[in-house]
Design a protein around this motif. Structure first.
Motif, PDB file in Angstrom:
ATOM      1  N   ILE A   1       0.819  -1.212   0.000  1.00 17.01           N
ATOM      2  CA  ILE A   1       0.000   0.000   0.000  1.00 17.01           C
ATOM      3  C   ILE A   1       0.858   1.268   0.000  1.00 17.01           C
ATOM      4  O   ILE A   1       0.625   2.172  -0.816  1.00 17.01           O
ATOM      5  N   PRO A   2       1.887   1.386   0.877  1.00 17.64           N
ATOM      6  CA  PRO A   2       2.751   2.578   0.776  1.00 17.64           C
ATOM      7  C   PRO A   2       3.432   2.692  -0.581  1.00 17.64           C
ATOM      8  O   PRO A   2       3.581   3.796  -1.123  1.00 17.64           O
ATOM      9  N   ALA A   3       3.819   1.545  -1.176  1.00 21.68           N
ATOM     10  CA  ALA A   3       4.475   1.581  -2.484  1.00 21.68           C
ATOM     11  C   ALA A   3       3.531   2.099  -3.562  1.00 21.68           C
ATOM     12  O   ALA A   3       3.955   2.809  -4.485  1.00 21.68           O
TER      13      ALA A   3
ATOM     14  N   GLY B   1      14.222  14.868 -22.011  1.00 23.85           N
ATOM     15  CA  GLY B   1      15.674  14.966 -22.078  1.00 23.85           C
ATOM     16  C   GLY B   1      16.225  15.987 -21.122  1.00 23.85           C
ATOM     17  O   GLY B   1      17.249  16.628 -21.376  1.00 23.85           O
ATOM     18  N   GLN B   2      15.548  16.142 -20.000  1.00 24.80           N
ATOM     19  CA  GLN B   2      15.901  17.175 -19.032  1.00 24.80           C
ATOM     20  C   GLN B   2      15.935  16.553 -17.640  1.00 24.80           C
ATOM     21  O   GLN B   2      14.912  16.084 -17.136  1.00 24.80           O
ATOM     22  N   ILE B   3      17.126  16.550 -17.035  1.00 25.71           N
ATOM     23  CA  ILE B   3      17.253  15.952 -15.713  1.00 25.71           C
ATOM     24  C   ILE B   3      16.766  16.908 -14.634  1.00 25.71           C
ATOM     25  O   ILE B   3      15.919  16.562 -13.809  1.00 25.71           O
ATOM     26  N   MET B   4      17.313  18.096 -14.626  1.00 33.04           N
ATOM     27  CA  MET B   4      16.911  19.075 -13.623  1.00 33.04           C
ATOM     28  C   MET B   4      15.690  19.839 -14.127  1.00 33.04           C
ATOM     29  O   MET B   4      15.724  20.462 -15.180  1.00 33.04           O
ATOM     30  N   GLY B   5      14.617  19.723 -13.387  1.00 35.39           N
ATOM     31  CA  GLY B   5      13.384  20.377 -13.788  1.00 35.39           C
ATOM     32  C   GLY B   5      12.203  19.759 -13.080  1.00 35.39           C
ATOM     33  O   GLY B   5      12.353  19.086 -12.046  1.00 35.39           O
ATOM     34  N   PRO B   6      10.987  19.927 -13.626  1.00 35.50           N
ATOM     35  CA  PRO B   6       9.784  19.374 -12.983  1.00 35.50           C
ATOM     36  C   PRO B   6       9.859  17.872 -12.759  1.00 35.50           C
ATOM     37  O   PRO B   6       9.389  17.364 -11.732  1.00 35.50           O
ATOM     38  N   GLY B   7      10.434  17.137 -13.732  1.00 35.13           N
ATOM     39  CA  GLY B   7      10.524  15.688 -13.592  1.00 35.13           C
ATOM     40  C   GLY B   7      11.348  15.281 -12.387  1.00 35.13           C
ATOM     41  O   GLY B   7      10.979  14.362 -11.643  1.00 35.13           O
ATOM     42  N   PHE B   8      12.456  15.960 -12.181  1.00 35.10           N
ATOM     43  CA  PHE B   8      13.313  15.648 -11.037  1.00 35.10           C
ATOM     44  C   PHE B   8      12.608  15.976  -9.725  1.00 35.10           C
ATOM     45  O   PHE B   8      12.722  15.236  -8.743  1.00 35.10           O
ATOM     46  N   ILE B   9      11.883  17.087  -9.710  1.00 37.80           N
ATOM     47  CA  ILE B   9      11.152  17.476  -8.493  1.00 37.80           C
ATOM     48  C   ILE B   9      10.102  16.425  -8.146  1.00 37.80           C
ATOM     49  O   ILE B   9       9.954  16.024  -6.985  1.00 37.80           O
ATOM     50  N   ILE B  10       9.364  15.968  -9.176  1.00 38.49           N
ATOM     51  CA  ILE B  10       8.338  14.940  -8.936  1.00 38.49           C
ATOM     52  C   ILE B  10       8.987  13.643  -8.443  1.00 38.49           C
ATOM     53  O   ILE B  10       8.489  12.993  -7.520  1.00 38.49           O
ATOM     54  N   PHE B  11      10.108  13.278  -9.067  1.00 31.85           N
ATOM     55  CA  PHE B  11      10.828  12.073  -8.638  1.00 31.85           C
ATOM     56  C   PHE B  11      11.306  12.216  -7.194  1.00 31.85           C
ATOM     57  O   PHE B  11      11.211  11.262  -6.395  1.00 31.85           O
TER      58      PHE B  11
ATOM     59  N   VAL C   1       6.426  11.053  -0.164  1.00 35.59           N
ATOM     60  CA  VAL C   1       5.100  10.430  -0.230  1.00 35.59           C
ATOM     61  C   VAL C   1       5.157   9.034   0.390  1.00 35.59           C
ATOM     62  O   VAL C   1       4.269   8.628   1.148  1.00 35.59           O
ATOM     63  N   GLY C   2       6.229   8.282   0.076  1.00 33.41           N
ATOM     64  CA  GLY C   2       6.392   6.939   0.623  1.00 33.41           C
ATOM     65  C   GLY C   2       6.493   6.951   2.132  1.00 33.41           C
ATOM     66  O   GLY C   2       5.942   6.073   2.806  1.00 33.41           O
ATOM     67  N   TRP C   3       7.193   7.948   2.688  1.00 34.76           N
ATOM     68  CA  TRP C   3       7.338   8.047   4.146  1.00 34.76           C
ATOM     69  C   TRP C   3       5.987   8.249   4.817  1.00 34.76           C
ATOM     70  O   TRP C   3       5.659   7.564   5.783  1.00 34.76           O
ATOM     71  N   PHE C   4       5.209   9.187   4.297  1.00 36.45           N
ATOM     72  CA  PHE C   4       3.886   9.439   4.880  1.00 36.45           C
ATOM     73  C   PHE C   4       2.969   8.227   4.707  1.00 36.45           C
ATOM     74  O   PHE C   4       2.208   7.871   5.619  1.00 36.45           O
ATOM     75  N   ALA C   5       3.039   7.595   3.536  1.00 35.45           N
ATOM     76  CA  ALA C   5       2.196   6.420   3.293  1.00 35.45           C
ATOM     77  C   ALA C   5       2.587   5.278   4.218  1.00 35.45           C
ATOM     78  O   ALA C   5       1.718   4.564   4.745  1.00 35.45           O
ATOM     79  N   MET C   6       3.880   5.087   4.442  1.00 35.01           N
ATOM     80  CA  MET C   6       4.332   4.031   5.355  1.00 35.01           C
ATOM     81  C   MET C   6       3.868   4.316   6.772  1.00 35.01           C
ATOM     82  O   MET C   6       3.430   3.416   7.499  1.00 35.01           O
ATOM     83  N   ASN C   7       3.952   5.565   7.169  1.00 33.97           N
ATOM     84  CA  ASN C   7       3.534   5.931   8.517  1.00 33.97           C
ATOM     85  C   ASN C   7       2.054   5.632   8.744  1.00 33.97           C
ATOM     86  O   ASN C   7       1.675   5.060   9.771  1.00 33.97           O
ATOM     87  N   PHE C   8       1.204   6.008   7.770  1.00 36.84           N
ATOM     88  CA  PHE C   8      -0.243   5.896   7.967  1.00 36.84           C
ATOM     89  C   PHE C   8      -0.811   4.537   7.547  1.00 36.84           C
ATOM     90  O   PHE C   8      -1.851   4.111   8.074  1.00 36.84           O
TER      91      PHE C   8
END
Length: 234
Positions: A50-52, A70-80, A86-93
């Motif tokens: 479930i956390p995963a 083809g862009q490492i630094m940007g929105p994609g990196f922030i989402i990653f 997100v995983g930490w909060f999901a694991m906690n709850f």
């Protein structure tokens, strides 16, 4: 402090194999029960799955964005980068999947098979030092009962006890939950027949892992005072 009033019958197993099995330890015949077990492989898998399910989509979408643009630094990196949060909060709850239902099931079993118990008890997960699993650090779940003369774990699969006079130390130890700041063991250590023994305990009384981490301070303090009471009597 959490109490469970219980009604009736014979005792189950006596002393456990904690670190090593002391010689000449008498093991009582275990209870025969046809009840359905609650601490099963599917329960352990769901606590990780479930956390995963919350975290992995963020990681995959971030990787897809970086690859497609083809862009490492940007929105994609922030989402990653958000995915571990997100995983930490999901694991906690959601890491304690169906914890309340399992507690109720084992409490009903306890009420049906043991004499009346008025001692303090806590719902916990436990592990012996030799136990290792990728699914969950808890070897079994059940109630930790503080009798006058012994510490007993009455679990879904295991029934263990350690005489209070044999306990020498109560302290914290790291467990897999510690790696993400969401848990720790309370290690009860002692000497039995010249052999070192240890039972590792983690509270499951609260709805979240973080809540149980905070509550572990209460359980440790109670165990310490219980052991010290033995020493003052001696």
């Amino acid at each position: 402090m959490h109490l469970v009033s219980t009604n009736c019958i014979a005792e189950v197993a006596s002393l456990p194999t904690l670190t090593t099995r002391p010689p000449n330890v008498r093991i009582r015949r275990p209870m025969i029960s046809t009840r359905e077990r609650v601490w099963t492989t599917p329960q352990k898998i769901m606590g990780n799955l479930i956390p995963a399910l919350f975290a992995v989509p963020f990681a995959l979408f971030g990787l897809w964005w970086m690859s497609s643009k083809g862009q490492i630094m940007g929105p994609g990196f922030i989402i990653f980068a958000i995915s571990p949060i997100v995983g930490w909060f999901a694991m906690n709850f959601f890491g304690l999947y169906q914890n309340r239902a399992m507690k109720r099931s084992i409490a009903r079993f306890l009420r049906g098979v043991r004499p009346k118990v008025c001692e303090p008890m806590y719902f916990v997960g436990i592990a012996t030092p030799k136990y290792a699993s990728l699914l969950d650090p808890h070897e079994d779940i059940g109630f930790l009962i503080l009798h006058d003369d012994r510490l007993e774990f009455f679990g879904d699969h295991l029934n263990l006890s350690l005489n209070r006079k044999d306990i020498s130390n109560v302290d914290y130890r790291m467990n897999p939950h510690s790696l993400v700041g969401l848990g720790r063991w309370i290690a009860v250590e002692g000497i039995m027949d010249k052999h070192r023994v240890r039972l590792q305990i983690e509270p499951r009384e609260k709805r979240t892992l973080l809540g149980n981490l905070i509550f572990s301070k209460v359980v440790k303090a109670h165990l310490k005072s219980w052991v010290n009471e033995k020493e003052s009597r001696d």
